[in-house]
Design a protein around this motif. Structure first.
Motif, PDB file in Angstrom:
ATOM      1  N   TYR A  39       5.214  20.841 -27.031  1.00  0.00           N
ATOM      2  CA  TYR A  39       5.161  21.592 -25.779  1.00  0.00           C
ATOM      3  C   TYR A  39       5.404  20.664 -24.598  1.00  0.00           C
ATOM      4  N   ASN A  40       6.326  21.057 -23.743  1.00  0.00           N
ATOM      5  CA  ASN A  40       6.566  20.350 -22.489  1.00  0.00           C
ATOM      6  C   ASN A  40       6.471  21.393 -21.376  1.00  0.00           C
ATOM      7  N   ALA A  41       5.467  21.260 -20.522  1.00  0.00           N
ATOM      8  CA  ALA A  41       5.229  22.241 -19.465  1.00  0.00           C
ATOM      9  C   ALA A  41       6.457  22.444 -18.584  1.00  0.00           C
ATOM     10  N   SER A  52       8.576  28.419 -17.403  1.00  0.00           N
ATOM     11  CA  SER A  52       8.445  28.960 -16.051  1.00  0.00           C
ATOM     12  C   SER A  52       6.976  29.076 -15.670  1.00  0.00           C
ATOM     13  N   ALA A  53       6.681  28.811 -14.414  1.00  0.00           N
ATOM     14  CA  ALA A  53       5.316  28.980 -13.898  1.00  0.00           C
ATOM     15  C   ALA A  53       5.218  30.204 -12.993  1.00  0.00           C
ATOM     16  N   GLY A  65      -1.972  30.645 -10.632  1.00  0.00           N
ATOM     17  CA  GLY A  65      -1.306  30.834  -9.345  1.00  0.00           C
ATOM     18  C   GLY A  65      -1.557  32.217  -8.768  1.00  0.00           C
ATOM     19  N   ARG A  66      -1.485  33.226  -9.619  1.00  0.00           N
ATOM     20  CA  ARG A  66      -1.716  34.598  -9.151  1.00  0.00           C
ATOM     21  C   ARG A  66      -3.158  34.798  -8.682  1.00  0.00           C
ATOM     22  N   GLY A 111       2.105  30.896 -24.208  1.00  0.00           N
ATOM     23  CA  GLY A 111       1.429  32.121 -24.602  1.00  0.00           C
ATOM     24  C   GLY A 111       2.426  33.257 -24.754  1.00  0.00           C
ATOM     25  N   PRO A 112       1.945  34.451 -25.037  1.00  0.00           N
ATOM     26  CA  PRO A 112       2.844  35.580 -25.271  1.00  0.00           C
ATOM     27  C   PRO A 112       3.671  35.972 -24.052  1.00  0.00           C
ATOM     28  N   GLY A 113       3.213  35.633 -22.854  1.00  0.00           N
ATOM     29  CA  GLY A 113       3.964  35.959 -21.642  1.00  0.00           C
ATOM     30  C   GLY A 113       4.820  34.824 -21.124  1.00  0.00           C
ATOM     31  N   ALA A 114       4.945  33.744 -21.897  1.00  0.00           N
ATOM     32  CA  ALA A 114       5.709  32.573 -21.456  1.00  0.00           C
ATOM     33  C   ALA A 114       7.213  32.848 -21.497  1.00  0.00           C
ATOM     34  N   HIS A 115       7.903  32.274 -20.541  1.00  0.00           N
ATOM     35  CA  HIS A 115       9.365  32.372 -20.482  1.00  0.00           C
ATOM     36  C   HIS A 115       9.917  30.970 -20.259  1.00  0.00           C
TER      37      HIS A 115
END
Length: 159
Positions: free
Chosen positions: A2-4, A8-9, A15-16, A149-153
């Motif tokens: 994994y590389n952050a 996408s953040a 943040g939200r 996670g499941p919402g990662a892009h």
């Protein structure tokens, strides 16, 4: 591996969340409500937050479903509102305890913290603790690892 930087953040929940509660006075308002201060004038006199700022912060917290306005009326006075936590608002409690814990560790003077939070049932001090879903204590950020996670892009893919 994994590389952050590959991910996408844009839809990051941290943040939200900070978009809603990340302003100083918002956290102060939440502290007051958690401590039982629910009325505008009481918050204002207890914190010194400017009137318009307090009004704006309360409106934001209501708009996001963190607080709800509840009417009340003193005898002979006009109807006013107090602000109460919703379930969504109560779920912010661990965050405020974590902020308080950090402040107690790094920012209070020799006299100690001006407020202690205790467990009503046994009287012990309340503090934050990080645990994994299996119940293990996570003592350090080095004991945890981020992963998509499941919402990662991926950054190079549209959301």
């Amino acid at each position: 591996m994994y590389n952050a930087l590959d991910w996408s953040a844009e839809n990051c929940p941290v943040g939200r969340t900070m978009e809603i509660i990340g302003e100083r006075w918002t956290v102060v308002v939440l502290r007051e409500v958690f401590n039982g201060v629910r009325r505008f004038d009481d918050m204002r006199s207890h914190t010194g937050v400017p009137r318009q700022v307090l009004s704006n912060r309360l409106a934001t917290l209501v708009d996001h479903g963190i607080l709800q306005r509840t009417p009340y009326q003193e005898p002979g006075a006009r109807q006013r509102f107090e602000y109460r936590l919703t379930g969504k608002g109560r779920d912010l409690y661990p965050i405020l305890i974590a902020i308080r814990d950090w402040g107690d560790k790094y920012l209070v003077g020799d006299e100690g913290s001006p407020v202690e939070v205790t467990h009503r049932e046994c009287g012990a001090l309340v503090h934050t603790e990080v645990r994994c879903a299996a119940g293990h204590h996570v003592a350090s950020p080095r004991d945890a690892a981020a992963r998509p996670g499941p919402g990662a892009h991926r950054r190079d893919q549209p959301a």
